[in-house]
Design an enzyme around this catalytic site. Structure first.
Site, mmCIF file in Angstrom:
data_model
loop_
_atom_site.group_PDB
_atom_site.id
_atom_site.type_symbol
_atom_site.label_atom_id
_atom_site.label_comp_id
_atom_site.label_asym_id
_atom_site.label_seq_id
_atom_site.Cartn_x
_atom_site.Cartn_y
_atom_site.Cartn_z
ATOM 1 N N ASP A 64 8.039 -5.341 1.180
ATOM 2 C CA ASP A 64 8.490 -4.009 1.589
ATOM 3 C C ASP A 64 7.259 -3.141 1.813
ATOM 4 O O ASP A 64 6.194 -3.648 2.141
ATOM 5 C CB ASP A 64 9.436 -3.420 0.542
ATOM 6 C CG ASP A 64 10.461 -2.456 1.139
ATOM 7 O OD1 ASP A 64 10.035 -1.416 1.652
ATOM 8 O OD2 ASP A 64 11.668 -2.752 1.100
ATOM 9 N N HIS A 70 5.694 -3.708 4.915
ATOM 10 C CA HIS A 70 6.259 -2.750 5.871
ATOM 11 C C HIS A 70 5.336 -1.568 6.130
ATOM 12 O O HIS A 70 5.771 -0.545 6.663
ATOM 13 C CB HIS A 70 7.612 -2.245 5.367
ATOM 14 C CG HIS A 70 8.662 -3.308 5.288
ATOM 15 N ND1 HIS A 70 9.958 -3.051 4.897
ATOM 16 C CD2 HIS A 70 8.610 -4.645 5.538
ATOM 17 C CE1 HIS A 70 10.655 -4.177 4.914
ATOM 18 N NE2 HIS A 70 9.854 -5.161 5.292
#
Length: 420
Positions: A230, A253
């Protein structure tokens, strides 16, 4: 803050010079968890021993007490909170061993059967956490757990390492791996410095943010290698004066501000400075994401000296963020303003390298770009941009072209108070 950091550096050197239980000087004492019954074989539950060692450290009458977790051992811990309501305001936790969580989610002993955290440091004013050790959340079996299997799989899974309601905290040298959810969280804290850390989890591990910041101010994060499933770093509501530098991010991310404004909430982030960051193979680079229908603002933000190596979306402002399939158009929005992108270069793995998707009812304002060169990873292909409802200026070479920004020379100067 400078005096605090100097103090903890000197204290850490003292601790490293003596790893045994006993008094070093009249003002410094080390409390070794082994002396309080910790086994360190990776099988025995050492939670009570850590708790007892902590109580002794916390209640110590010396000026500089240290809890020591010795190298060459592996300690199994259940969820544990270290409360900072102690006699000293200058406590060190030296971790040179491996600390592991139970690998089976159903073996976790959680208060009320709700496993939201693993290791928590609460209510400190002066704390130094350092060492060469590894904090391993053993989250693999959590990542695939669903509500159909057990209610522990519903909603929020445990965050690995939490600093909460604390001031003057320094974290240095540790490695964090495979947390069930976020690896490190700073919540309602001020003057936290995290440096020289390594944070790792597989790129397909869900919601395993490297560092999450919420309701916190004066946070300094530097010289950290992060690769997770993430955000490498996420900055959420109530956070301000955040300085992030020298980060190696990927997979993951990227670095995100938000999401802000979910369910109509008023949420804010301001005075964020991100510089000297490399993204490698990330799904995003630098991102600001807000929900439709929200309120508040994200403002006074600088991204500079960023290198993207095959990032799918290097630059994003998304005021239409939606984490599910049933979002409806709404007029209210979180205001995004005063954002500078300076010296961002490298390659994009997607055609759209710059995406400014801003609200028609509340456009993004004072968006500035200077010296942006983002080429495609595919030979012969060009990158492009999306530019909706944006007002601002650009200067220098801008690749891809961002036509909604006007040429201008009066771009802002980076706030020198947040430069290294």
């Amino acid at each position: 803050m400078a005096n605090f950091l100097l103090h903890v550096l000197v204290l850490a050197l003292c601790v490293l010079s003596n790893q045994s239980h006993g008094i070093l000087t009249d003002s410094v004492k080390v409390y070794n968890v082994v002396d309080y019954g910790a086994v360190g074989d990776g099988l025995a539950d050492d939670t009570q021993a850590f708790s007892d060692a902590w109580n002794a450290t916390c209640q110590s009458s010396v000026s500089f007490p240290t809890m020591y977790v010795p190298q060459g051992m592996t300690f199994l811990l259940q969820p544990l909170t270290f409360n900072g309501s102690c006699n000293s305001r200058n406590i060190t936790v030296q971790i040179d061993a491996n600390i592991i969580a139970p690998s089976d989610p159903f073996a976790w002993k959680c208060p009320g059967n709700e496993c939201h955290r693993w290791i928590t440091f609460l209510n400190f004013n002066g704390l130094f956490i350092s060492g060469s050790g590894t904090i391993n959340g053993q989250g693999k079996n959590w990542w695939g757990l669903s509500c159909q299997q057990n209610k522990r799989g519903c909603g929020k899974k445990p965050t690995g390492f939490v600093i909460e309601n604390s001031n003057n905290v320094h974290i240095d040298g540790l490695t964090f791996v495979d947390s069930p959810q976020m690896h490190i969280a700073f919540e309602r804290s001020t003057w936290v410095h995290a440096t020289s850390l390594t944070i790792q989890a597989p790129k397909d591990s869900p919601n395993t943010d490297g560092i999450h910041i919420q309701q916190s101010q004066n946070i300094i994060i530097d010289n950290i290698r992060i690769g997770t499933g993430d955000d490498c770093i996420s900055i959420a509501d109530g956070s301000s004066h955040i300085n992030i530098s020298k980060i190696d991010c990927g997979p993951g991310h990227g670095i995100s501000i938000g999401s802000l404004g979910a369910k109509g909430k008023h949420e804010t982030v301001q005075f964020v400075h991100v510089k000297d960051v490399s993204f490698t193979g990330t799904t995003n680079g630098v991102r600001i994401k807000t929900w439709q229908g929200g309120k508040g603002y994200a403002r006074h933000i600088t991204f500079e000296r960023i290198v993207c190596n095959g990032s799918a979306r290097p630059i994003i402002i998304d005021q239409y963020y939606c984490a599910h399939e049933h979002c409806t158009n709404q007029k209210s929005a979180v205001q995004v303003s005063d954002v500078l992108y300076d010296q961002i270069s490298g390659t994009s793995d997607a055609e759209i390298a710059v995406k400014f998707a801003c609200s028609k009812s509340l456009p993004c304002t004072n968006i500035f770009m200077r010296n942006i060169t983002l080429h495609s990873t595919e030979n012969g292909s060009k990158t492009s941009s999306i530019c909706q409802n944006v007002r601002g200026l650009r200067n220098g070479e801008i690749i891809p072209n961002v036509p909604c920004l006007h040429e201008g020379d009066n771009l802002p100067i980076v706030n020198q108070n947040w430069s290294n």
